[in-house]
Design a protein around this motif. Structure first.
Motif, mmCIF file in Angstrom:
data_model
loop_
_atom_site.group_PDB
_atom_site.id
_atom_site.type_symbol
_atom_site.label_atom_id
_atom_site.label_comp_id
_atom_site.label_asym_id
_atom_site.label_seq_id
_atom_site.Cartn_x
_atom_site.Cartn_y
_atom_site.Cartn_z
ATOM 1 N N ALA A 1 -17.243 -0.129 -6.673
ATOM 2 C CA ALA A 1 -16.569 -1.025 -7.619
ATOM 3 C C ALA A 1 -17.282 -2.380 -7.599
ATOM 4 N N VAL A 2 -17.958 -2.693 -8.684
ATOM 5 C CA VAL A 2 -18.766 -3.921 -8.729
ATOM 6 C C VAL A 2 -17.878 -5.100 -9.117
ATOM 7 N N SER A 3 -17.582 -5.911 -8.110
ATOM 8 C CA SER A 3 -16.565 -6.955 -8.248
ATOM 9 C C SER A 3 -17.154 -8.351 -8.390
ATOM 10 N N LYS A 4 -18.459 -8.445 -8.604
ATOM 11 C CA LYS A 4 -19.124 -9.755 -8.723
ATOM 12 C C LYS A 4 -18.435 -10.627 -9.770
ATOM 13 N N THR A 5 -18.375 -11.887 -9.493
ATOM 14 C CA THR A 5 -17.745 -12.948 -10.317
ATOM 15 C C THR A 5 -16.205 -12.930 -10.300
ATOM 16 N N LEU B 1 -24.541 -4.423 -1.220
ATOM 17 C CA LEU B 1 -25.284 -5.486 -1.898
ATOM 18 C C LEU B 1 -26.138 -4.816 -2.967
ATOM 19 N N ILE B 2 -25.908 -5.196 -4.239
ATOM 20 C CA ILE B 2 -26.572 -4.479 -5.331
ATOM 21 C C ILE B 2 -27.587 -5.328 -6.077
ATOM 22 N N GLY B 3 -27.632 -6.635 -5.819
ATOM 23 C CA GLY B 3 -28.529 -7.503 -6.593
ATOM 24 C C GLY B 3 -29.763 -7.893 -5.806
ATOM 25 N N CYS C 1 -32.615 6.063 -3.064
ATOM 26 C CA CYS C 1 -33.161 5.100 -4.015
ATOM 27 C C CYS C 1 -32.150 4.749 -5.097
ATOM 28 N N MET C 2 -32.443 3.651 -5.772
ATOM 29 C CA MET C 2 -31.558 3.108 -6.803
ATOM 30 C C MET C 2 -32.377 2.758 -8.036
ATOM 31 N N GLY C 3 -31.778 2.904 -9.197
ATOM 32 C CA GLY C 3 -32.467 2.490 -10.416
ATOM 33 C C GLY C 3 -31.488 2.092 -11.501
ATOM 34 N N MET C 4 -31.981 1.231 -12.392
ATOM 35 C CA MET C 4 -31.200 0.812 -13.564
ATOM 36 C C MET C 4 -31.939 1.242 -14.814
ATOM 37 N N ALA C 5 -31.231 1.934 -15.698
ATOM 38 C CA ALA C 5 -31.850 2.382 -16.948
ATOM 39 C C ALA C 5 -31.982 1.208 -17.914
ATOM 40 N N GLY D 1 -26.297 4.524 -12.526
ATOM 41 C CA GLY D 1 -25.161 4.561 -13.418
ATOM 42 C C GLY D 1 -24.305 3.322 -13.295
ATOM 43 N N MET D 2 -24.036 2.687 -14.452
ATOM 44 C CA MET D 2 -23.188 1.506 -14.559
ATOM 45 C C MET D 2 -22.137 1.791 -15.633
ATOM 46 N N SER D 3 -21.363 0.771 -16.012
ATOM 47 C CA SER D 3 -20.272 1.011 -16.971
ATOM 48 C C SER D 3 -20.746 1.711 -18.244
ATOM 49 N N GLN D 4 -21.907 1.285 -18.754
ATOM 50 C CA GLN D 4 -22.372 1.800 -20.046
ATOM 51 C C GLN D 4 -22.921 3.219 -19.963
ATOM 52 N N VAL E 1 -22.294 5.706 -8.341
ATOM 53 C CA VAL E 1 -22.314 4.886 -9.549
ATOM 54 C C VAL E 1 -21.799 3.491 -9.208
ATOM 55 N N ARG E 2 -22.395 2.479 -9.825
ATOM 56 C CA ARG E 2 -22.025 1.083 -9.581
ATOM 57 C C ARG E 2 -21.347 0.551 -10.844
ATOM 58 N N ILE E 3 -20.011 0.502 -10.830
ATOM 59 C CA ILE E 3 -19.276 0.211 -12.064
ATOM 60 C C ILE E 3 -18.450 -1.068 -11.928
ATOM 61 N N GLY E 4 -18.719 -2.010 -12.839
ATOM 62 C CA GLY E 4 -18.000 -3.278 -12.836
ATOM 63 C C GLY E 4 -17.066 -3.420 -14.013
ATOM 64 N N SER E 5 -17.597 -3.721 -15.184
ATOM 65 C CA SER E 5 -16.758 -4.090 -16.329
ATOM 66 C C SER E 5 -15.804 -2.984 -16.771
ATOM 67 N N ALA E 6 -16.150 -1.730 -16.569
ATOM 68 C CA ALA E 6 -15.224 -0.649 -16.958
ATOM 69 C C ALA E 6 -13.994 -0.602 -16.043
ATOM 70 N N VAL F 1 -14.624 -7.383 -18.961
ATOM 71 C CA VAL F 1 -15.889 -8.098 -19.117
ATOM 72 C C VAL F 1 -15.903 -9.361 -18.262
ATOM 73 N N ARG F 2 -17.076 -9.669 -17.719
ATOM 74 C CA ARG F 2 -17.224 -10.875 -16.888
ATOM 75 C C ARG F 2 -17.421 -12.084 -17.777
ATOM 76 N N SER F 3 -16.799 -13.215 -17.382
ATOM 77 C CA SER F 3 -16.961 -14.431 -18.202
ATOM 78 C C SER F 3 -18.264 -15.124 -17.841
HETATM 79 C C1 LIG Z 1 -23.541 -5.975 -12.434
HETATM 80 C C2 LIG Z 1 -24.240 -4.767 -11.939
HETATM 81 C C3 LIG Z 1 -23.662 -3.485 -12.091
HETATM 82 C C4 LIG Z 1 -22.364 -3.234 -12.824
HETATM 83 O O1 LIG Z 1 -22.483 -3.544 -14.190
HETATM 84 P P1 LIG Z 1 -21.329 -3.136 -15.235
HETATM 85 O O2 LIG Z 1 -22.051 -3.051 -16.528
HETATM 86 O O3 LIG Z 1 -20.345 -4.257 -15.204
HETATM 87 O O4 LIG Z 1 -20.744 -1.861 -14.800
HETATM 88 C C5 LIG Z 1 -24.341 -2.404 -11.554
HETATM 89 N N1 LIG Z 1 -25.506 -2.552 -10.898
HETATM 90 C C6 LIG Z 1 -26.093 -3.759 -10.744
HETATM 91 C C7 LIG Z 1 -27.384 -3.836 -10.018
HETATM 92 C C8 LIG Z 1 -25.480 -4.897 -11.258
HETATM 93 O O5 LIG Z 1 -26.065 -6.081 -11.096
#
Ligand SMILES: *Cc1c(COP(=O)(O)O)cnc(C)c1O
Length: 219
Positions: free
Chosen positions: A23-27, A67-69, A151-155, A192-195, A208-213, A217-219
């Motif tokens: 659960a991506v809780s940043k911000t 830690l995801i960033g 490993c980790m990746g973002m599409a 995998g993220m929200s989208q 899966v790393r899911i925040g906004s779903a 949405v983050r402000s």
């Molecule tokens: C913010 C973030 C996410 C989550 O993004 P959402 O679109 O809110 O699900 C996942 N992975 C990384 C690396 C991020 O920085």
């Protein structure tokens, strides 16, 4: 205002199968994380060191912190005592510092190599070739306080589902190749993220790393 966090978590949980939810809780404030905790969530992802440390101190100790960033080497020391998994290792220098801080804290720190799979220029990460070269069989001996568990990746951030699927499939292919070479400790594929988490799960994601779903949405 009535919050939907518990509902959102439940909806996502039903689609996960064996995939683990981060659960991506940043911000978001501690009170929001407490709400997710009440709904059963014990695994949180943050992308800023200071924010993660503050939340770690404020919240129950049975939470796993991911830690995801992008992580700066000079900040590893703040999270080394408690971080469960660092998803975003993008240089050998960072890995060496994580090892140093792991030794200091007498713990082995779990890490994922971040692989650049998107078309965007801005995203951090290794190429497949660089990651394969780094994953030498002597690495566990060279860096004993680090355990690379996958490993980790973002599409690419696009509505083109076929492209996203192709990028995830390429990462999965790399993951399975390395797993066959390195053994079963190389077991996690964070994608995998929200989208795009439905596509990622279909392509074999284990996390899966899911925040906004979950949190909106983050402000
Ligand atoms: C913010 C973030 C996410 C989550 O993004 P959402 O679109 O809110 O699900 C996942 N992975 C990384 C690396 C991020 O920085």
């Amino acid at each position: 205002m009535q919050s939907n966090i518990a509902d959102n978590l439940q909806k996502i949980q039903q689609q996960l199968g064996k995939t683990q939810l981060i659960a991506v809780s940043k911000t978001h404030p501690v009170s929001t994380l407490e709400e997710a905790y009440e709904a059963g969530c014990r695994v949180f992802g943050e992308n800023k060191v200071q924010e993660m440390v503050q939340k770690y101190e404020a919240l129950p100790k049975d939470i796993q912190w991911h830690l995801i960033g992008h992580l700066q080497t000079n900040k590893v020391k703040y999270i080394a005592p408690f971080v469960h998994l660092i998803h975003s290792v993008d240089s050998l220098k960072l890995l060496q510092e994580i090892n140093k801080q792991g030794l200091k804290n007498q713990r082995v720190i779990n890490c994922l190599l971040q692989i650049h799979i998107a078309q965007e220029e801005t995203k951090f990460g290794f190429s497949f070739e660089e990651a394969e070269a780094l994953l030498s069989p002597t690495l566990p001996t060279d860096l004993p306080a680090v355990k690379i568990v996958g490993c980790m990746g973002m599409a690419t951030n696009t509505n083109d589902a076929a492209q996203v699927r192709q990028e995830f499939a390429a990462l999965r292919h790399f993951f399975l190749e390395q797993k066959a070479r390195l053994g079963a400790t190389f077991s996690e594929l964070s994608m995998g993220m929200s989208q795009d988490y439905a596509i990622a799960i279909a392509e074999g994601s284990t996390m899966v790393r899911i925040g906004s779903a979950i949190f909106g949405v983050r402000s």
